[in-house]
Structure formats: C-alpha cells, structure tokens
Design a protein around this motif. Structure first.
Motif, PDB file in Angstrom:
ATOM      1  N   ILE A 174       0.845  -1.196   0.000  1.00  0.00           N
ATOM      2  CA  ILE A 174       0.000   0.000   0.000  1.00  0.00           C
ATOM      3  C   ILE A 174       0.878   1.243   0.000  1.00  0.00           C
ATOM      4  N   CYS A 175       0.448   2.267  -0.732  1.00  0.00           N
ATOM      5  CA  CYS A 175       1.219   3.496  -0.854  1.00  0.00           C
ATOM      6  C   CYS A 175       0.277   4.702  -0.801  1.00  0.00           C
ATOM      7  N   THR A 176       0.703   5.748  -0.095  1.00  0.00           N
ATOM      8  CA  THR A 176      -0.049   7.001  -0.083  1.00  0.00           C
ATOM      9  C   THR A 176       0.800   8.068  -0.751  1.00  0.00           C
TER      10      THR A 176
ATOM     11  N   VAL B 131      -3.164   2.213  -4.002  1.00  0.00           N
ATOM     12  CA  VAL B 131      -2.604   3.561  -3.891  1.00  0.00           C
ATOM     13  C   VAL B 131      -3.694   4.539  -3.472  1.00  0.00           C
ATOM     14  N   LYS B 132      -3.388   5.277  -2.426  1.00  0.00           N
ATOM     15  CA  LYS B 132      -4.276   6.339  -1.953  1.00  0.00           C
ATOM     16  C   LYS B 132      -3.642   7.671  -2.354  1.00  0.00           C
ATOM     17  N   PHE B 133      -4.382   8.478  -3.106  1.00  0.00           N
ATOM     18  CA  PHE B 133      -3.892   9.773  -3.570  1.00  0.00           C
ATOM     19  C   PHE B 133      -4.560  10.884  -2.770  1.00  0.00           C
ATOM     20  N   LEU B 134      -3.744  11.808  -2.237  1.00  0.00           N
ATOM     21  CA  LEU B 134      -4.236  12.954  -1.483  1.00  0.00           C
ATOM     22  C   LEU B 134      -4.025  14.223  -2.308  1.00  0.00           C
ATOM     23  N   PHE B 135      -5.085  15.011  -2.446  1.00  0.00           N
ATOM     24  CA  PHE B 135      -5.038  16.237  -3.251  1.00  0.00           C
ATOM     25  C   PHE B 135      -5.406  17.446  -2.402  1.00  0.00           C
ATOM     26  N   GLY B 136      -4.829  18.598  -2.779  1.00  0.00           N
ATOM     27  CA  GLY B 136      -5.148  19.842  -2.093  1.00  0.00           C
ATOM     28  C   GLY B 136      -6.062  20.759  -2.878  1.00  0.00           C
ATOM     29  N   ARG B 137      -6.033  20.676  -4.183  1.00  0.00           N
ATOM     30  CA  ARG B 137      -6.908  21.458  -5.072  1.00  0.00           C
ATOM     31  C   ARG B 137      -6.743  22.962  -4.897  1.00  0.00           C
ATOM     32  N   GLU B 138      -5.478  23.415  -4.852  1.00  0.00           N
ATOM     33  CA  GLU B 138      -5.203  24.839  -4.650  1.00  0.00           C
ATOM     34  C   GLU B 138      -4.756  25.553  -5.925  1.00  0.00           C
ATOM     35  N   GLY B 139      -4.310  24.850  -6.938  1.00  0.00           N
ATOM     36  CA  GLY B 139      -3.806  25.517  -8.136  1.00  0.00           C
ATOM     37  C   GLY B 139      -3.774  24.597  -9.335  1.00  0.00           C
ATOM     38  N   GLU B 140      -3.151  25.075 -10.413  1.00  0.00           N
ATOM     39  CA  GLU B 140      -3.127  24.322 -11.674  1.00  0.00           C
ATOM     40  C   GLU B 140      -2.527  22.930 -11.526  1.00  0.00           C
ATOM     41  N   PHE B 141      -1.452  22.820 -10.765  1.00  0.00           N
ATOM     42  CA  PHE B 141      -0.826  21.510 -10.636  1.00  0.00           C
ATOM     43  C   PHE B 141      -1.763  20.516  -9.951  1.00  0.00           C
ATOM     44  N   ASP B 142      -2.460  20.960  -8.915  1.00  0.00           N
ATOM     45  CA  ASP B 142      -3.400  20.069  -8.219  1.00  0.00           C
ATOM     46  C   ASP B 142      -4.505  19.593  -9.162  1.00  0.00           C
TER      47      ASP B 142
ATOM     48  N   ILE C 194       0.385  17.868   7.341  1.00  0.00           N
ATOM     49  CA  ILE C 194      -0.346  16.653   7.726  1.00  0.00           C
ATOM     50  C   ILE C 194      -0.379  15.674   6.555  1.00  0.00           C
ATOM     51  N   MET C 195      -0.618  16.190   5.346  1.00  0.00           N
ATOM     52  CA  MET C 195      -0.624  15.318   4.168  1.00  0.00           C
ATOM     53  C   MET C 195       0.735  14.650   3.989  1.00  0.00           C
ATOM     54  N   ILE C 196       1.808  15.418   4.130  1.00  0.00           N
ATOM     55  CA  ILE C 196       3.168  14.881   3.970  1.00  0.00           C
ATOM     56  C   ILE C 196       3.445  13.815   5.029  1.00  0.00           C
ATOM     57  N   GLU C 197       3.082  14.094   6.262  1.00  0.00           N
ATOM     58  CA  GLU C 197       3.328  13.139   7.354  1.00  0.00           C
ATOM     59  C   GLU C 197       2.612  11.813   7.124  1.00  0.00           C
ATOM     60  N   ASN C 198       1.530  11.840   6.353  1.00  0.00           N
ATOM     61  CA  ASN C 198       0.751  10.633   6.088  1.00  0.00           C
ATOM     62  C   ASN C 198       1.015  10.045   4.703  1.00  0.00           C
ATOM     63  N   SER C 199       2.090  10.481   4.055  1.00  0.00           N
ATOM     64  CA  SER C 199       2.391  10.018   2.696  1.00  0.00           C
ATOM     65  C   SER C 199       3.723   9.292   2.624  1.00  0.00           C
ATOM     66  N   ASP C 200       3.803   8.401   1.647  1.00  0.00           N
ATOM     67  CA  ASP C 200       5.051   7.710   1.356  1.00  0.00           C
ATOM     68  C   ASP C 200       5.809   8.423   0.234  1.00  0.00           C
ATOM     69  N   ILE C 201       5.059   8.949  -0.726  1.00  0.00           N
ATOM     70  CA  ILE C 201       5.638   9.593  -1.906  1.00  0.00           C
ATOM     71  C   ILE C 201       5.021  10.973  -2.075  1.00  0.00           C
ATOM     72  N   ILE C 202       5.854  11.949  -2.420  1.00  0.00           N
ATOM     73  CA  ILE C 202       5.404  13.293  -2.740  1.00  0.00           C
ATOM     74  C   ILE C 202       5.696  13.524  -4.215  1.00  0.00           C
ATOM     75  N   VAL C 203       4.647  13.785  -4.981  1.00  0.00           N
ATOM     76  CA  VAL C 203       4.805  14.149  -6.392  1.00  0.00           C
ATOM     77  C   VAL C 203       4.571  15.651  -6.451  1.00  0.00           C
ATOM     78  N   CYS C 204       5.551  16.369  -6.985  1.00  0.00           N
ATOM     79  CA  CYS C 204       5.458  17.817  -6.970  1.00  0.00           C
ATOM     80  C   CYS C 204       5.785  18.407  -8.339  1.00  0.00           C
ATOM     81  N   CYS C 205       5.523  19.690  -8.441  1.00  0.00           N
ATOM     82  CA  CYS C 205       5.906  20.467  -9.620  1.00  0.00           C
ATOM     83  C   CYS C 205       6.511  21.755  -9.090  1.00  0.00           C
ATOM     84  N   ILE C 206       7.810  21.716  -8.848  1.00  0.00           N
ATOM     85  CA  ILE C 206       8.533  22.880  -8.348  1.00  0.00           C
ATOM     86  C   ILE C 206       9.344  23.452  -9.512  1.00  0.00           C
ATOM     87  N   GLN C 207       8.952  24.653  -9.942  1.00  0.00           N
ATOM     88  CA  GLN C 207       9.625  25.313 -11.055  1.00  0.00           C
ATOM     89  C   GLN C 207      10.350  26.580 -10.609  1.00  0.00           C
ATOM     90  N   HIS C 208      10.059  27.034  -9.393  1.00  0.00           N
ATOM     91  CA  HIS C 208      10.772  28.164  -8.777  1.00  0.00           C
ATOM     92  C   HIS C 208      10.602  28.042  -7.271  1.00  0.00           C
TER      93      HIS C 208
END
Length: 153
Positions: A3-5, A38-49, A114-128
C-alpha cells in the motif's frame, strides 16, 4: 499487501503544462503499477493540483486499486453548498482537523504538513522557489525522508 499514499504539491501556475502532464502520467502510472493499492491525497489549490487530479482520474478508469481523497484545510462554502459535485471527482473529501482549527493564513501550510506526514511519496511540480508554499512543503518532506518526484524540471 503493498500500500502506498501519495500527495501532490505544486505551483498555482504551471509552466509547460503539457510537458508536466506527460511526466505526471508516467510517474502516476508507475506508482499505480508498482503497488497493490494507492491512496492519492489532493489539495486542489492551483493548476498543478487540478492537473494531477485529472491524470489520476484518467489512469483510475477501470482500476480498483486507486482511492482519491481531497483534503480541505477548512470548511469551504463551495464544498458545503455543492458536496455532491466534489464527491463525483473524489472517493472522499475530508477536512483536516488540525488546519481547520488554525488561523486561516496558516491553514494551508498546516494541512500540507499533515498530508506529507501521512504520505510515502510526494509528487510535486517545483519550477521556482521564491515565496512558494509548494517549495516549503517539499522541503518539509525532505526532512521527513519522503520519496520526492519533481515533475516540474
């Protein structure tokens, strides 16, 4: 059972959105194919979400090993008034208790932690990095030794 979050963090505006979407599709497909559930956690704050949610939704079609959760930092009028619209996009919507009780300006960062503490993997889009909440969240994930995959480079 394997199992993966997974949590997603990125900028409000995404440069080269089609390139990021292509990387996201590949990354998410690999995660789903390499885990039983796989459990996916979303924040829905911007284009990447939004982009991440869309890609997961496309990959999830016909699969039963994917569960999606929208994690709100506090009760929002849009959710309160249109709950059924949210639940057609996610398996579950939860309000993060810790951030809901916090001062509103800090609520998103608390929810992200809290989301990070409960996740195994962080998928991000950091451009700056300048003034980026997403960047601060990923730095926190680094301190917790989470696996980080940046689709923004």
């Amino acid at each position: 059972m394997n199992i993966c979050t997974v949590s997603f963090f990125g900028h409000r505006k995404v440069e080269n959105i089609s390139g990021v979407e292509e990387k996201l599709f590949s990354v998410i497909n690999d995660i789903v194919n390499n885990h039983d559930y796989v459990k996916f956690l979303f924040g829905r704050e911007g284009e990447f979400d939004w982009l991440a949610s869309s890609v997961v939704s496309r990959i999830a079609t016909g699969k039963n090993n994917i569960y999606t959760v929208l994690v709100l930092p506090y009760m929002r009028a849009g959710f309160r008034d249109h709950k059924e619209n949210y639940l057609c996009c996610y398996n579950e919507v939860e309000i993060c208790k810790e951030s809901a009780e916090a001062y509103p300006k800090s609520a998103i960062q608390i929810r992200n932690r809290i989301m990070i503490e409960n996740s195994d993997i962080i998928v991000c889009c950091i451009q700056h990095t300048a003034g980026s909440r997403a960047y601060r969240s990923v730095r926190y994930a680094e301190k917790l030794n989470r696996q980080i995959i940046n689709t923004g480079i």
